[in-house]
Design a protein around this motif. Structure first.
Motif, PDB file in Angstrom:
ATOM      1  N   PHE A 289       0.721  -1.191   0.186  1.00 29.15           N
ATOM      2  CA  PHE A 289       0.042   0.088   0.101  1.00 29.15           C
ATOM      3  C   PHE A 289       0.892   1.122  -0.116  1.00 29.15           C
ATOM      4  CE2 PHE A 289      -3.678  -2.456   2.156  1.00 29.15           C
ATOM      5  CZ  PHE A 289      -4.293  -2.648   1.024  1.00 29.15           C
TER       6      PHE A 289
ATOM      7  N   ASN B 180       2.519   1.854  -3.337  1.00 31.31           N
ATOM      8  CA  ASN B 180       1.660   2.271  -4.368  1.00 31.31           C
ATOM      9  C   ASN B 180       0.641   3.274  -3.978  1.00 31.31           C
ATOM     10  OD1 ASN B 180       1.952   0.044  -6.620  1.00 31.31           O
ATOM     11  ND2 ASN B 180       1.874  -1.032  -4.796  1.00 31.31           N
ATOM     12  N   ASN B 181       1.260   4.310  -2.881  1.00 34.34           N
ATOM     13  CA  ASN B 181       0.498   5.410  -2.347  1.00 34.34           C
ATOM     14  C   ASN B 181      -1.019   5.147  -2.368  1.00 34.34           C
ATOM     15  OD1 ASN B 181       2.724   7.055  -2.320  1.00 34.34           O
ATOM     16  ND2 ASN B 181       2.680   7.039  -4.761  1.00 34.34           N
ATOM     17  N   ILE B 182      -1.425   3.847  -1.506  1.00 32.63           N
ATOM     18  CA  ILE B 182      -2.799   3.555  -1.271  1.00 32.63           C
ATOM     19  C   ILE B 182      -3.032   4.028   0.167  1.00 32.63           C
ATOM     20  CG2 ILE B 182      -4.538   1.541  -1.351  1.00 32.63           C
ATOM     21  CD1 ILE B 182      -2.977   0.313  -3.535  1.00 32.63           C
ATOM     22  N   ASN B 183      -4.063   4.936   0.543  1.00 33.51           N
ATOM     23  CA  ASN B 183      -4.240   5.386   1.985  1.00 33.51           C
ATOM     24  C   ASN B 183      -5.199   4.227   2.494  1.00 33.51           C
ATOM     25  OD1 ASN B 183      -2.561   7.308   1.774  1.00 33.51           O
ATOM     26  ND2 ASN B 183      -3.999   8.765   0.812  1.00 33.51           N
ATOM     27  N   ASP B 184      -5.044   3.127   2.653  1.00 38.89           N
ATOM     28  CA  ASP B 184      -5.661   2.011   3.283  1.00 38.89           C
ATOM     29  C   ASP B 184      -5.671   2.284   5.059  1.00 38.89           C
ATOM     30  OD1 ASP B 184      -5.461  -0.939   4.816  1.00 38.89           O
ATOM     31  OD2 ASP B 184      -6.733  -0.738   3.404  1.00 38.89           O
TER      32      ASP B 184
END
Length: 344
Positions: free
Chosen positions: A56, A59-63
């Motif tokens: 995350f 890949n710059n995913i703000n989970d």
């Protein structure tokens, strides 16, 4: 098989240290422990979660897991991503800093460096804990090293270390007041009062939760993530250290760490049936204190073996060896390794 080989490798190197008395041999043990921990592959309950968090962040995913993550660990992963490192490199870096700080404090404070190293390696609450509680064990190692600053009354250094520790696990921040608490002197009367308060507090805790509207938590089925066999061993050792504290020449801070460990472990035992859900909090916080037994136990053993028999130290070694095999062979999966530290 790998766990058995690790055990005998460390023991053989330890025997060499007894003959040579060269600190570089202890450094070799810690280097082996760093590599064994840092290169493990899918070992540890939280391992898949950390793999997901790494994906995350990369890949710059703000989970949700990323948003609630402590900033120290978050920026460490961001840095590793920036140099094309893998999650395995993250584990290796954490293993290095954790073991390095523990080694440094053992070297600085222990009366028996080899015994402290063996206790750290063999007792499941220590070395193998870093396979699961990665961020908290990092924070614990920082606090463990910072205890010397409480003794030296260097408040700024202590505060800086604890704040850095909290950047890896939030629970570390509540340890800031220990600078004053552990420097106080508690006589026998005050200790009896504190024990009485602890017992009554834990019996009243479920009722307090009900009054506050959280009564549902008191009836949850919950299994504490700790070994009560190991915890019982800590409790017995803590009581012995309390009894012999003056004879083994403990400083005031060490005496207080031991006494507050007794209170925390007592709380865990009281809540095993009374309010087991609350034990996760007590167990997490007691870990900061029980790590210091890497230093305290050798001092107790040194006194007991001199006063009574050298057999005591040997029997203790057998006991912690049994704990090692119980933890590594019965609780951990087959060892696998991964040496892929960078993506090309």
């Amino acid at each position: 098989m790998e766990y058995i080989c690790l055990y005998f490798l460390v023991i053989i190197i330890g025997i060499i240290y007894l003959n040579k008395n060269n600190i570089n041999i202890i450094r070799l043990i810690f280097l082996i422990l760093i590599l064994f921990s840092g290169c493990r592959y899918y070992i540890g309950v939280d391992y898949p979660m950390y793999m997901k968090i790494f994906f995350f962040i990369k890949n710059n995913i703000n989970d949700y897991e990323v948003l609630r993550l402590e900033k120290g660990y978050y920026f460490l992963v961001k840095f590793i991503v920036s140099i094309n490192g893998t999650q395995q490199l993250t584990f290796l870096v954490i293993a290095f800093f954790t073991n390095y700080l523990i080694y440094k404090n053992i070297k600085k404070e222990s009366s028996d460096i080899l015994m402290s190293t063996l206790i750290y390696f063999l007792v499941g609450a220590y070395y193998s804990a870093g396979f699961n509680l990665i961020r908290q064990v990092m924070a614990i190692s920082i606090f463990f090293y910072s205890i010397i600053f409480i003794k030296q009354k260097k408040i700024i250094k202590y505060f800086l270390f604890v704040i850095v520790g909290s950047l890896f696990h939030k629970s570390c921040i509540v340890l800031l007041p220990l600078y004053w608490i552990l420097n106080l002197k508690y006589n026998r009367f005050i200790k009896i009062i504190l024990i009485s308060i602890t017992v009554n507090f834990n019996f009243l805790l479920p009722k307090a939760y009900e009054i506050l509207g959280y009564g549902q938590y008191t009836i949850l089925e919950y299994e504490a993530t700790t070994s009560f066999i190991t915890l019982s061993l800590f409790f017995i050792l803590a009581l012995l250290i309390e009894i012999f504290s003056n004879r083994i020449f403990l400083d005031n801070v060490s005496k207080n760490i031991n006494f507050f460990t007794i209170l925390l472990v007592l709380s865990i035992f009281l809540n095993k049936k009374n309010f087991p859900t609350m034990n996760q909090v007590f167990i997490r916080m007691s870990s900061y204190f029980t790590f210091y037994y890497i230093i305290l136990i050798p001092q107790l053993l040194g006194y007991l073996t001199k006063k009574y028999s050298k057999v005591i130290k040997f029997l203790f070694f057998i006991c912690i060896s049994i704990l090692y095999f119980k933890t590594f062979l019965l609780q951990l999966p087959t060892y696998k390794y991964n040496f892929i530290l960078f993506e090309f």
